[in-house]
Design a protein around this motif. Structure first.
Motif, PDB file in Angstrom:
ATOM      1  N   THR A  19      -4.948  20.280 -10.748  1.00  0.00           N
ATOM      2  CA  THR A  19      -4.933  19.480  -9.524  1.00  0.00           C
ATOM      3  C   THR A  19      -5.103  17.999  -9.831  1.00  0.00           C
ATOM      4  N   THR A  20      -5.971  17.691 -10.779  1.00  0.00           N
ATOM      5  CA  THR A  20      -6.220  16.306 -11.174  1.00  0.00           C
ATOM      6  C   THR A  20      -4.975  15.662 -11.769  1.00  0.00           C
ATOM      7  N   ALA A  21      -4.142  16.459 -12.422  1.00  0.00           N
ATOM      8  CA  ALA A  21      -2.948  15.934 -13.083  1.00  0.00           C
ATOM      9  C   ALA A  21      -1.780  15.687 -12.126  1.00  0.00           C
ATOM     10  N   LEU A  22      -1.836  16.213 -10.913  1.00  0.00           N
ATOM     11  CA  LEU A  22      -0.672  16.157 -10.019  1.00  0.00           C
ATOM     12  C   LEU A  22      -0.307  14.775  -9.481  1.00  0.00           C
ATOM     13  N   LEU A  28       0.337  10.773 -16.031  1.00  0.00           N
ATOM     14  CA  LEU A  28       1.037  11.771 -16.836  1.00  0.00           C
ATOM     15  C   LEU A  28       2.522  11.779 -16.490  1.00  0.00           C
ATOM     16  N   PRO A  29       3.366  12.101 -17.465  1.00  0.00           N
ATOM     17  CA  PRO A  29       4.807  12.148 -17.189  1.00  0.00           C
ATOM     18  C   PRO A  29       5.154  13.265 -16.201  1.00  0.00           C
ATOM     19  N   ASP A  30       6.281  13.095 -15.528  1.00  0.00           N
ATOM     20  CA  ASP A  30       6.734  14.089 -14.550  1.00  0.00           C
ATOM     21  C   ASP A  30       6.842  15.485 -15.163  1.00  0.00           C
ATOM     22  N   SER A  31       7.239  15.567 -16.427  1.00  0.00           N
ATOM     23  CA  SER A  31       7.391  16.881 -17.070  1.00  0.00           C
ATOM     24  C   SER A  31       6.054  17.616 -17.141  1.00  0.00           C
ATOM     25  N   VAL A  32       4.978  16.892 -17.392  1.00  0.00           N
ATOM     26  CA  VAL A  32       3.655  17.508 -17.446  1.00  0.00           C
ATOM     27  C   VAL A  32       3.184  17.849 -16.035  1.00  0.00           C
ATOM     28  N   ARG A  33       3.391  16.927 -15.106  1.00  0.00           N
ATOM     29  CA  ARG A  33       2.945  17.147 -13.728  1.00  0.00           C
ATOM     30  C   ARG A  33       3.665  18.334 -13.093  1.00  0.00           C
ATOM     31  N   SER A  34       4.969  18.481 -13.358  1.00  0.00           N
ATOM     32  CA  SER A  34       5.701  19.613 -12.781  1.00  0.00           C
ATOM     33  C   SER A  34       5.231  20.928 -13.409  1.00  0.00           C
ATOM     34  N   ASN A  35       4.957  20.922 -14.700  1.00  0.00           N
ATOM     35  CA  ASN A  35       4.427  22.102 -15.373  1.00  0.00           C
ATOM     36  C   ASN A  35       3.065  22.467 -14.784  1.00  0.00           C
ATOM     37  N   ASP A  36       2.219  21.473 -14.558  1.00  0.00           N
ATOM     38  CA  ASP A  36       0.895  21.727 -14.002  1.00  0.00           C
ATOM     39  C   ASP A  36       0.977  22.257 -12.572  1.00  0.00           C
TER      40      ASP A  36
END
Length: 105
Positions: A19-22, A28-36
């Protein structure tokens, strides 16, 4: 981990981390945020599944059945499989993929 030691990583810690990464402000890059986001949705769904909210303990399973991951069942096709993936309808990948660095030119 030793017997009796509590794993510091659990459903609650991971839901908070994802949730913190969203927000875009997380940096964080979009690739990480979408994965999260995908993992956050998966974990919230898991929290509502009976096999994820309980464990079976016995003399043979002193540390529990890992939510059904250690229990074999035999469906009509006769090929033994683990209980949890049968209940979920697929074999879940439980590792988070490594973050790849992004190069900005």
């Amino acid at each position: 981990m030793t017997e009796g030691e509590i794993d510091p990583v659990n459903l609650e810690t991971q839901i908070v981390a994802f949730t913190t990464a969203l927000p875009a402000s997380s940096g964080l890059p979009d690739s990480v945020r979408s994965n999260d986001l995908v993992w956050l949705l998966h974990l919230v769904g898991d929290a509502h599944q009976p096999l994820h909210a309980s464990a079976r303990f016995s003399k043979a399973l002193k540390k529990g059945d890992q939510g059904g991951n250690l229990i074999d069942v035999t469906p009509p096709n006769g090929q033994a499989v683990k209980l949890l993936p049968v209940g979920m309808g697929f074999s879940a990948v439980t590792r988070r993929p490594p973050v790849q660095s992004e190069t900005v030119c």
